[in-house]
Design a protein around this motif. Structure first.
Motif, PDB file in Angstrom:
ATOM      1  N   GLN A 162       0.945  -1.381   0.080  1.00  0.00           N
ATOM      2  CA  GLN A 162      -0.247   0.197  -0.023  1.00  0.00           C
ATOM      3  C   GLN A 162       1.013   1.306   0.130  1.00  0.00           C
ATOM      4  N   GLU A 163       1.993   1.344   0.607  1.00  0.00           N
ATOM      5  CA  GLU A 163       2.770   2.543   0.824  1.00  0.00           C
ATOM      6  C   GLU A 163       3.494   2.647  -0.393  1.00  0.00           C
ATOM      7  N   ASP A 164       3.977   4.025  -0.685  1.00  0.00           N
ATOM      8  CA  ASP A 164       4.810   4.285  -1.544  1.00  0.00           C
ATOM      9  C   ASP A 164       6.293   4.034  -1.397  1.00  0.00           C
ATOM     10  N   LEU A 165       7.020   3.658  -2.413  1.00  0.00           N
ATOM     11  CA  LEU A 165       8.543   3.250  -2.315  1.00  0.00           C
ATOM     12  C   LEU A 165       9.375   3.906  -3.050  1.00  0.00           C
ATOM     13  N   ASP A 166      10.424   4.589  -2.661  1.00  0.00           N
ATOM     14  CA  ASP A 166      11.539   5.314  -3.458  1.00  0.00           C
ATOM     15  C   ASP A 166      12.528   4.183  -3.768  1.00  0.00           C
ATOM     16  N   VAL A 167      12.761   4.031  -5.323  1.00  0.00           N
ATOM     17  CA  VAL A 167      13.659   3.367  -5.624  1.00  0.00           C
ATOM     18  C   VAL A 167      14.595   3.738  -6.676  1.00  0.00           C
ATOM     19  N   ASN A 168      15.749   3.071  -6.888  1.00  0.00           N
ATOM     20  CA  ASN A 168      16.693   3.246  -7.810  1.00  0.00           C
ATOM     21  C   ASN A 168      16.460   2.660  -9.063  1.00  0.00           C
TER      22      ASN A 168
END
Length: 607
Positions: free
Chosen positions: A531-537
Motif C-alpha cells: 500500500q505504501e509508496d517506495l522510492d527506488v533506484n
C-alpha cells in the motif's frame, strides 16, 4: 402558425454503440448520396481521428437526405454520457427524434438520459429497434422495457403512443412487422415523414435564427450553425447579431450554406425550419440569435446540465519539459482552453491559486481525457491532475454527484463485482438474469467511486464485463473511500533506466517503464505490490569486475512493462500524483518531485 411541408428535422438519439451512425450511413447510401462504386469509409459521419479510433461519436453533426421530394435534415448525436451537451444542443434544432435501441441490450443508462431530454423538449418519438439480426435478440421484451422506461420518466399518454420500426442498419433494411422481412429503409423513411411534424413558423414574425453549434472553414473562417425559426436569411444582407451578453450589433452575412447529403452547398437564402451555416460573424458563440436589424427578437440562450467532475490542467514543469512539444507556455494553454469554451457548452474553465494552472470542469472522465488527447496531438505539453468530483452545497450539507450504473457480466463474476461496488458505496437497485449465462446489475454509485472502476472491472472479469453509466442525481456525501490499494514505485534520481535495476524491482510490483527510458526524481516508474509508496533506484547498473563467473552471461528476463493509456493514467493516479502529457509520452509523477518535499507535504496533510 404555418408549416413547411417540404422539410423535416430529426435527431437520432441512443445509447453508445446501438447503431446511430451506421443507420445514417445506410440512409445516405439508399438516398443516392454516393456513387455505386464510390470508396466510402464505414461510419462516414465519424470524421474525427479520435472518433474512428475509439469507435464513438464525439461531436453532433448534421446531414440531409431527400425522400419523396421532402428534405430530411438528420442530426447524428453522440451516445456517450460525457458528451450529453452535444445531445442537448442537437435537440434544440429538431422537431422529433428517432430513439434507437439495441434488440438485445435493450435500454441502457444513456438511453434514459437522451429520452428524458427529448420528453422534456416535448418532441415526438419514433422507436427504432435496431440489430434485429442478432442471434440473442429479444425484440418483444425490449419494446416492453422501453414502454416501462417511458412510464418511469413520467411520459404523457400522447408521448407513450409512439410508433415502432424494426431495423438492421448494417444491411440497410427496415420493417414495421417482424413477420415480413424488410428490403430497404423505405418503411422507416415513410414513417419519419408521416410522424415527425414539419417545421412551424409565424409568417408575421421577423428573422430569428438560433446559433446551436460552431464550425470553421479554411476559406471563410468561423461558421455559425443555426436553425432558422422564423423569417428568411439572405446572403450579403445585414442582420442583427443578438449576443449572449445582451448587446445587439449589426453584421453582414458573407456566406450562407445549407446541407445536401454530406456537403455544404452555397445558397442565396434560407427560410424557416432550415439548418444553415453562416459566415461573417468572427466572434459568434453558441446560444446567440441572428435577427432582423429593424426588429431584433433574441431567443433564449441554450443551457445544458452542469458539470460534475473536474481536473487541473497546467504547464509541464518536469525536468523533461520542452523536449517533445512546441506549445509549452501558460498563455498558449490558456488561449487553447478559451478556444474550447467557444464551441463546447458543457465545460467550464476556472482560475486556480497558481497562474499557470486551471481547473477544467466537464461531464465525465472521458470528455476531459478527449480534450487532453486533442491538445497533445496539437503539440501541447501539459500536467494533468487526478479527476475530482464537484461538491455542491444543498440545504447546508455537502452533496456529490451519483451515477446510475448498468453492468453486464457472466454469472461467474457477479460476486467479485458486487464486492468491488460495495467498497465504492454502490447501492444495487435490481439484478436480472436473462438465463443466457449473463447477469445485468443496476446500481446507484457515487461518481468518485467509478473513477478507475472500468479498468479494474475489466481485469477482474477477464475483459468480459460491459459497463455504462450516466449522471442521475445529487446526494449527500457518502463518506471516505479508498479506491487504489497499491502504492507507487517512485524514482529517486535522474537518468536512464537499466535492465539490471528493473529486473530487481519487478519483484516489488508492476513496472511502467522499459530499459533505456529517461526518468527523473519523483517520476512514478511502477505500481508497488504494497500500500505504501517506495522510492527506488531505477537507473542502477550492474557493477563490472575483472572476475568471471559461470552465470555472468545469463540473459536477464524482464516482464514487459505495463503501458498505460491517457485514460488509464488519469484513472490510476492519486491526489498527490499527476500525469505529464506530451505529444509522444504519458508519464506519471508525484506533484512534489523531491523526496523531502513529499514527506513534508504528507506531514502537513496529517496535521
Amino acid at each position: 402558425m404555418q408549416r413547411r411541408e417540404d422539410l423535416r428535422n430529426v435527431a437520432i438519439i441512443a445509447h453508445v454503440d446501438h447503431g446511430k451512425t451506421t443507420l445514417v450511413d445506410a440512409m445516405l447510401w439508399q438516398s443516392g448520396a454516393f456513387r455505386e462504386n464510390q470508396d466510402v469509409n464505414d461510419r462516414v459521419m465519424d470524421s474525427m481521428d479520435l472518433e474512428r479510433e475509439k469507435g464513438i461519436t464525439i461531436l453532433a453533426k448534421n446531414t440531409a437526405v431527400r425522400h419523396n421530394g421532402v428534405k430530411l435534415n438528420i442530426i447524428d448525436t453522440p451516445g456517450h454520457a460525457d458528451f450529453g451537451g452535444e445531445v442537448e444542443r442537437g435537440l434544440t434544432m429538431v422537431d422529433g427524434v428517432l430513439l434507437l435501441v439495441d434488440a438485445s441490450e435493450g435500454p441502457l443508462p444513456q438511453t434514459r438520459f437522451v429520452l428524458r431530454k427529448a420528453l422534456e423538449s416535448q418532441l415526438p418519438v419514433i422507436l427504432v429497434i435496431n440489430k434485429i439480426d442478432r442471434p440473442d435478440a429479444r425484440t418483444a421484451e425490449v419494446v416492453d422495457e422501453v414502454y416501462e422506461l417511458f412510464i418511469d420518466l413520467g411520459a404523457t399518454e400522447e408521448q407513450i403512443d409512439f410508433p415502432v420500426v424494426y431495423t438492421n442498419a448494417r444491411v440497410g433494411t427496415a420493417t414495421l412487422d417482424l413477420a415480413q422481412p424488410g428490403e430497404d429503409l423505405q418503411p422507416l423513411l415513410n414513417l419519419l415523414e408521416a410522424t415527425i411534424p414539419a417545421p412551424s413558423y409565424d409568417p408575421d414574425m421577423p428573422l430569428q435564427a438560433h446559433v446551436t453549434n460552431l464550425d470553421a472553414s479554411l476559406f471563410v473562417g468561423r461558421l455559425a450553425i443555426c436553425r432558422v425559426h422564423n423569417g428568411t436569411i439572405k446572403k450579403g444582407k445585414t442582420i442583427a447579431w443578438c449576443k449572449a451578453d445582451g448587446t445587439i450589433t449589426n453584421a453582414r452575412v458573407t456566406e450562407l450554406y445549407i446541407t445536401e447529403n454530406l456537403d455544404r452547398v452555397s445558397a442565396d437564402e434560407a427560410g424557416p425550419g432550415e439548418i444553415i451555416a453562416v459566415a461573417g460573424l468572427p466572434e459568434v458563440t453558441i446560444g446567440e440569435t441572428l435577427g432582423d436589424p429593424e426588429n431584433p427578437l433574441p431567443l433564449p440562450v441554450i443551457t445544458v446540465d452542469e458539470p460534475s467532475i473536474s481536473v487541473t490542467i497546467g504547464i509541464n514543469h518536469s525536468p523533461l519539459a520542452g523536449q517533445d512539444g512546441d506549445k509549452l507556455t501558460a498563455r498558449q494553454i490558456k488561449d487553447r482552453l478559451d478556444q474550447e469554451l467557444i464551441g463546447n457548452v458543457s465545460i467550464r474553465v476556472l482560475d486556480t491559486e497558481r497562474p499557470d494552472t486551471w481547473e477544467v470542469q466537464g461531464r465525465g472522465e472521458l470528455q476531459l481525457a478527449i480534450l487532453v488527447e486533442i491538445m497533445r496531438r496539437e503539440g501541447y505539453e501539459l500536467t494533468v491532475g487526478k479527476p475530482q468530483v464537484l461538491i455542491r452545497e444543498i440545504d447546508g450539507t455537502r452533496h456529490e454527484p451519483v451515477e446510475r450504473l448498468t453492468i453486464d457480466v457472466p454469472e461467474d463474476y457477479v460476486g467479485v463485482i458486487t464486492q468491488m461496488l460495495a467498497l465504492r458505496k454502490g447501492r444495487m437497485e435490481q439484478m436480472i438474469n436473462h438465463g443466457t449465462g449473463w447477469v445485468r446489475m443496476d446500481y446507484l454509485v457515487p461518481a468518485r467511486g467509478l473513477i478507475g472502476f472500468r479498468t479494474e472491472s475489466l481485469t477482474e472479469t477477464r475483459g468480459t464485463g460491459l459497463m455504462h453509466h450516466v449522471f442521475d442525481r445529487w446526494e449527500p456525501w457518502a463518506g471516505d473511500m479508498r479506491l487504489r490499494q497499491q502504492g507507487s514505485l517512485v524514482a529517486d534520481r535522474k537518468g536512464k533506466t537499466a535492465s539490471f535495476a528493473l529486473f530487481n524491482l519487478q519483484e516489488r510490483g508492476t513496472m511502467f517503464v522499459e530499459p533505456g527510458e529517461e526518468v527523473y526524481e519523483g517520476m512514478i516508474v511502477g505500481e508497488n505490490a504494497r500500500q505504501e509508496d517506495l522510492d527506488v533506484n531505477a537507473v542502477k547498473e550492474k557493477h563490472l569486475t575483472n572476475m568471471r563467473s559461470s552465470t555472468s552471461d545469463v540473459l536477464v528476463r524482464l516482464v514487459p512493462a505495463r503501458q498505460l493509456s491517457l485514460d488509464q493514467a488519469l484513472e490510476w493516479v492519486r491526489e498527490d500524483e499527476c500525469v505529464e502529457v506530451t505529444p509522444h509520452s504519458v508519464r506519471l509523477r508525484k506533484v512534489a518531485l523531491g523526496q523531502v518535499d513529499r514527506v513534508r507535504a504528507a506531514r502537513r496533510l496529517k496535521s
